[in-house]
Design an enzyme around this catalytic site. Sequence first.
Site, PDB file in Angstrom:
ATOM      1  N   CYS A 106       0.854  -1.200   0.000  1.00 53.86           N
ATOM      2  CA  CYS A 106       0.000   0.000   0.000  1.00 53.86           C
ATOM      3  C   CYS A 106       0.890   1.250   0.000  1.00 53.86           C
ATOM      4  O   CYS A 106       1.718   1.430   0.887  1.00 53.86           O
ATOM      5  CB  CYS A 106      -0.931   0.001   1.217  1.00 53.86           C
ATOM      6  SG  CYS A 106      -1.874   1.524   1.328  1.00 53.86           S
ATOM      7  N   GLY A 209      -1.965  -5.841 -12.082  1.00 53.70           N
ATOM      8  CA  GLY A 209      -1.905  -4.487 -12.604  1.00 53.70           C
ATOM      9  C   GLY A 209      -2.545  -4.327 -13.966  1.00 53.70           C
ATOM     10  O   GLY A 209      -2.067  -4.874 -14.955  1.00 53.70           O
TER      11      GLY A 209
HETATM   12  C1  FMN Z   1     -10.362   1.139  -4.095  1.00 54.10           C
HETATM   13  C2  FMN Z   1      -9.109   0.327  -3.950  1.00 54.10           C
HETATM   14  C3  FMN Z   1      -8.776  -0.183  -2.715  1.00 54.10           C
HETATM   15  C4  FMN Z   1      -7.611  -0.968  -2.565  1.00 54.10           C
HETATM   16  N1  FMN Z   1      -7.347  -1.545  -1.355  1.00 54.10           N
HETATM   17  C5  FMN Z   1      -6.314  -2.426  -1.251  1.00 54.10           C
HETATM   18  C6  FMN Z   1      -6.099  -3.191  -0.075  1.00 54.10           C
HETATM   19  O1  FMN Z   1      -6.860  -3.119   0.918  1.00 54.10           O
HETATM   20  N2  FMN Z   1      -5.032  -4.032  -0.040  1.00 54.10           N
HETATM   21  C7  FMN Z   1      -4.169  -4.169  -1.108  1.00 54.10           C
HETATM   22  O2  FMN Z   1      -3.211  -4.956  -1.047  1.00 54.10           O
HETATM   23  N3  FMN Z   1      -4.363  -3.468  -2.238  1.00 54.10           N
HETATM   24  C8  FMN Z   1      -5.418  -2.634  -2.346  1.00 54.10           C
HETATM   25  N4  FMN Z   1      -5.640  -1.987  -3.525  1.00 54.10           N
HETATM   26  C9  FMN Z   1      -4.770  -2.267  -4.689  1.00 54.10           C
HETATM   27  C10 FMN Z   1      -5.360  -3.425  -5.526  1.00 54.10           C
HETATM   28  O3  FMN Z   1      -5.391  -4.620  -4.791  1.00 54.10           O
HETATM   29  C11 FMN Z   1      -4.521  -3.649  -6.803  1.00 54.10           C
HETATM   30  O4  FMN Z   1      -3.207  -3.966  -6.450  1.00 54.10           O
HETATM   31  C12 FMN Z   1      -4.519  -2.413  -7.691  1.00 54.10           C
HETATM   32  O5  FMN Z   1      -5.830  -1.874  -7.846  1.00 54.10           O
HETATM   33  C13 FMN Z   1      -3.938  -2.728  -9.074  1.00 54.10           C
HETATM   34  O6  FMN Z   1      -4.644  -3.770  -9.688  1.00 54.10           O
HETATM   35  P1  FMN Z   1      -5.766  -3.488 -10.832  1.00 54.10           P
HETATM   36  O7  FMN Z   1      -5.072  -2.677 -11.897  1.00 54.10           O
HETATM   37  O8  FMN Z   1      -6.186  -4.847 -11.292  1.00 54.10           O
HETATM   38  O9  FMN Z   1      -6.847  -2.700 -10.166  1.00 54.10           O
HETATM   39  C14 FMN Z   1      -6.768  -1.187  -3.685  1.00 54.10           C
HETATM   40  C15 FMN Z   1      -7.103  -0.636  -4.917  1.00 54.10           C
HETATM   41  C16 FMN Z   1      -8.269   0.088  -5.070  1.00 54.10           C
HETATM   42  C17 FMN Z   1      -8.612   0.632  -6.436  1.00 54.10           C
END
Ligand code: FMN
Length: 346
Positions: A106, A209
């Site tokens: 994070c 990602g």
């Molecule tokens: C609204 C939101 C909340 C997120 N909360 C977390 C979380 O609690 N823990 C975590 O490891 N990543 C969190 N992430 C990151 C996502 O798990 C992920 O790594 C990131 O969105 C990239 O992947 P994507 O492009 O498929 O969305 C969050 C992302 C978003 C958009």
Amino acid sequence: MVDTLWRRLPRPIHILAPMEDVTDTVFRRIIAHCGRPDLFFTEFIHTDVVLADRRGRPGVTPRLVHTPEERPLVAQIWGNDPSSCARAAARLAQMGFDGIDLNMGCPVRKIRSKGACAGLIRRPGLAAELIAAAKEGGLPVSVKTRTGYDRHETDRWVGHLLLQRIDALTVHGRYAEQDSEEPADWREIGRAAAIAREIGVDTAVIGNGDVTSRTGIRQLARAYGLDGVMVGRGVFADPYLFATDRHPGAFQTAQAGQKVLLLRSHLRLYREVWNDTRNYEILKKFYKIYLTGFPEAEPLRERLNATHDYDTAEQVVADFLSSAPAPAPGALRPGSAFASQTEVLR
Ligand SMILES: Cc1cc2nc3c(=O)[nH]c(=O)nc-3n(C[C@H](O)[C@H](O)[C@H](O)COP(=O)(O)O)c2cc1C
């Protein structure tokens, strides 16, 4: 390394990403209904919150609420105290979770500047201690992280994590300070998988990602030698993403009635599960997911955004469905096949 879960799952493993204030028990059940991934994660939860709420009661945070429908389910925790981490891990094992994931990715400045989450990329010794502590709980232990802090440092950082003999490692293809507008770098993710092979560990390496389709999951896993792919925001554009190999825009062109029925299922389940214990207003962020791509979407969203309670929202939805335009011949009609499927969610 515990010989369970991660080795059992089919390859490539399809995973719904942890997302704070999104992937609670309600949304996980909606996604399970639309198209089940192989594995779910909870939102991230601080180790102290796992151990006690403000009144000192253990394990009652809404983020820990789950049902068998969402299993296998990994609890994601964060914090930087190994002793709390060990105790939280033991408690999570008692609560029926299938694994523990340590959030080391994070990028929120306030959190990482305290040396937690992505801050651990600069504290590899503490990261190793937290992993060792989490293993004391007896569940499989995984880590979700990024490729580095202020640049890609995949060899150093991922190499270090892999030497801790974790069951799985999810690599998000950006470093902590990287602008989220820049695309995730899948070559760095592929490098992480190559490092695992070079070191000779059997940690499952998962890429994450910008993935928007099930086809993308398979292609990226194959191209970069990964055990699986985790998808987050892709399910906003298509909650059915894990179900079929259709094109990424398929949900966008789905019938208005189908989207509104899915929204209604979410609304009803949210009410059933949380009622007064969670703020109704949080629900509004989901209206954006379901209500796009049809002419009446915006006015309907506006009407719903003006509501402040479940009954009024239900009425707005009912009014819309009763006056929904007649479906095209052969199309899925609101109240027909899809409506009966949604019964399982009520
Ligand atoms: C609204 C939101 C909340 C997120 N909360 C977390 C979380 O609690 N823990 C975590 O490891 N990543 C969190 N992430 C990151 C996502 O798990 C992920 O790594 C990131 O969105 C990239 O992947 P994507 O492009 O498929 O969305 C969050 C992302 C978003 C958009």
